[in-house]
Design a protein around this motif. Structure first.
Motif, PDB file in Angstrom:
ATOM      1  N   LEU A  57       0.815  -1.218   0.000  1.00  0.00           N
ATOM      2  CA  LEU A  57       0.000   0.000   0.000  1.00  0.00           C
ATOM      3  C   LEU A  57       0.850   1.270   0.000  1.00  0.00           C
ATOM      4  O   LEU A  57       0.553   2.246   0.676  1.00  0.00           O
ATOM      5  CB  LEU A  57      -0.944  -0.018   1.204  1.00  0.00           C
ATOM      6  CG  LEU A  57      -1.933  -1.192   1.213  1.00  0.00           C
ATOM      7  CD1 LEU A  57      -2.781  -1.173   2.477  1.00  0.00           C
ATOM      8  CD2 LEU A  57      -2.817  -1.171  -0.019  1.00  0.00           C
ATOM      9  N   LYS A  58       1.913   1.253  -0.788  1.00  0.00           N
ATOM     10  CA  LYS A  58       2.715   2.452  -0.991  1.00  0.00           C
ATOM     11  C   LYS A  58       1.827   3.555  -1.544  1.00  0.00           C
ATOM     12  O   LYS A  58       1.039   3.337  -2.459  1.00  0.00           O
ATOM     13  CB  LYS A  58       3.845   2.143  -1.970  1.00  0.00           C
ATOM     14  CG  LYS A  58       4.747   3.310  -2.300  1.00  0.00           C
ATOM     15  CD  LYS A  58       5.837   2.867  -3.276  1.00  0.00           C
ATOM     16  CE  LYS A  58       6.746   4.023  -3.659  1.00  0.00           C
ATOM     17  NZ  LYS A  58       7.806   3.573  -4.602  1.00  0.00           N
ATOM     18  N   LEU A  59       1.939   4.762  -0.967  1.00  0.00           N
ATOM     19  CA  LEU A  59       1.073   5.868  -1.350  1.00  0.00           C
ATOM     20  C   LEU A  59       1.860   6.973  -2.053  1.00  0.00           C
ATOM     21  O   LEU A  59       3.033   7.196  -1.770  1.00  0.00           O
ATOM     22  CB  LEU A  59       0.394   6.471  -0.115  1.00  0.00           C
ATOM     23  CG  LEU A  59      -0.543   5.569   0.688  1.00  0.00           C
ATOM     24  CD1 LEU A  59      -1.038   6.322   1.924  1.00  0.00           C
ATOM     25  CD2 LEU A  59      -1.715   5.104  -0.162  1.00  0.00           C
ATOM     26  N   SER A  60       1.167   7.670  -2.947  1.00  0.00           N
ATOM     27  CA  SER A  60       1.701   8.880  -3.565  1.00  0.00           C
ATOM     28  C   SER A  60       0.859  10.054  -3.085  1.00  0.00           C
ATOM     29  O   SER A  60      -0.351  10.104  -3.319  1.00  0.00           O
ATOM     30  CB  SER A  60       1.634   8.779  -5.096  1.00  0.00           C
ATOM     31  OG  SER A  60       2.061   9.992  -5.697  1.00  0.00           O
ATOM     32  N   ILE A  61       1.499  10.983  -2.391  1.00  0.00           N
ATOM     33  CA  ILE A  61       0.796  12.118  -1.786  1.00  0.00           C
ATOM     34  C   ILE A  61       0.840  13.332  -2.710  1.00  0.00           C
ATOM     35  O   ILE A  61       1.898  13.680  -3.248  1.00  0.00           O
ATOM     36  CB  ILE A  61       1.427  12.472  -0.423  1.00  0.00           C
ATOM     37  CG1 ILE A  61       1.312  11.288   0.541  1.00  0.00           C
ATOM     38  CG2 ILE A  61       0.764  13.706   0.179  1.00  0.00           C
ATOM     39  CD1 ILE A  61       2.094  11.471   1.834  1.00  0.00           C
TER      40      ILE A  61
END
Length: 371
Positions: free
Chosen positions: A294-298
């Motif tokens: 669940l790597k996120l891009s903010i």
């Protein structure tokens, strides 16, 4: 043990050395095995016996201390030790097999970092599980200045050394009603490899690229300023140094009663740092990982009204498969507690923001799939 009592979480193995207690009904909890940990009636905590060793992000240290206290009070046979050594050190320890999981303010980087972590997991990928929303406060110590507000370009010039005094025209432009002193600016940054630095420089790179040319990195690359180790080191320096400004997790700013600046966001307003304002930015983040990762891009330039844009997500880095069999149940039990409504509900008082429900539910599902 009556395995048909309602509330039992199916599929949990109970061995001679590791026992789980999953309590699903307020009126009739499922008991733990006699040689395992125990949870009180009415709890939904999955208890396991054994010990875990973890380290990494200082940003989440205060949250971890709270979670460990809460979990161990409910699960008498569990012991969890977490040391705030910094995100870089945590990832190194996890990949080297000396930490059962790591805390990091940045997801594993593709390439060498992810490859080493997978090797530690017997070839299975390591997962990035967002667990803490950690707003990054721009904290300052300037006599007579309250309610400081800053645009991204001004902030970038302060930390790059282009702006040197508090009465600079750019700061005056952001604060037309303030009386600003001619005090020299002392910009304080991290000396150690830090996910907080990675996120802060990522923010500056994204929203003020012409003013910030030092790039995005866990290691501070800009010249000048004062370097301090850890979030606690920055907070201590800010508290004692007049004219100082630094970036530090909100929890450390609150704990040290530091003043924090409002930050100009993509919707054209100066946003105060609150749990709700930080949560608005995280709610708009995109999942860039695959499957249970669940790597996120903010989006630091979020146009969401009221959103505080300088935020980080602290991840727990853990093997998707391949954890030691005598550790797996405790890893799942403890991390399941941290992402539960109870675990997340304890965060705001410490200076964090709970995960948005859309993200929290995905993390909970990923933890259940650990094998």
């Amino acid at each position: 043990m009556n395995l048909k009592r309602h509330g039992l979480i199916a599929g949990i193995a109970i061995t001679a050395t590791l026992a789980l207690a999953a309590c699903g009904s307020d009126n009739e909890p499922t008991p733990a095995a006699t040689n395992g940990g125990s949870a009180p009636a009415g709890s939904t905590v999955a208890c396991a016996t054994g010990s875990l060793t973890a380290q990494g992000s200082t940003a989440q240290k205060n949250a971890m201390d709270e979670w460990i206290k809460g979990y161990q009070s409910k699960c008498s046979g569990a012991k969890v030790d977490y040391q705030g050594t910094g995100s870089g050190a945590g990832i190194t320890a996890f990949s080297g097999g000396t930490a059962d999981f790591a805390g990091s303010d940045s997801a594993l980087k593709d390439g060498d970092e992810a490859t080493k972590a997978a090797a530690r997991c017997g070839g299975a990928p390591a997962l990035n599980l967002p667990m803490v929303t950690g707003p990054i406060a721009i904290a300052y110590n300037v006599d007579g200045v309250k309610d400081l507000q800053l645009k991204p370009e001004t902030l970038a010039k302060i930390f790059s050394g282009a702006i040197k005094t508090w009465d600079d025209a750019a700061i005056k432009g952001d604060n037309p009603s303030a009386t600003l002193p001619s005090t020299p600016i002392l910009a304080v940054h991290r000396s150690d490899s830090s996910g907080t630095t990675d996120n802060f420089t990522g923010y500056l790179t994204s929203v003020a690229p012409s003013a910030w040319t030092a790039g995005k990195d866990k290691v501070w690359k800009a010249q000048g300023g004062q370097a301090e180790k850890g979030s606690d080191g920055i907070a201590a320096a800010l508290k004692k140094s007049a004219g100082s400004i630094g970036y530090v997790e909100w929890s450390f700013a609150k704990a040290n009663s530091l003043s924090t600046a409002k930050i100009y966001n993509g919707s054209g307003e100066y946003a105060s740092l609150t749990a709700d304002a930080a949560g608005k930015t995280i709610a708009g983040a995109k999942v860039t990982g695959t499957g249970d990762d669940l790597k996120l891009s903010i989006d630091y330039a979020t146009k969401e009204a009221g959103a505080y844009p300088i935020v980080l997500v602290t991840y727990e880095i853990v093997c998707s498969k391949g954890s030691a069999t005598d550790k797996l149940a405790l890893i799942k039990g403890f991390l399941g507690y941290t992402v539960s409504a109870e675990g997340q509900g304890s965060l705001e008082k410490l200076g964090y923001a709970p995960l948005p429900e859309t993200v929290r539910a995905k993390v909970e599902s990923s933890i259940k799939n650990l094998a």
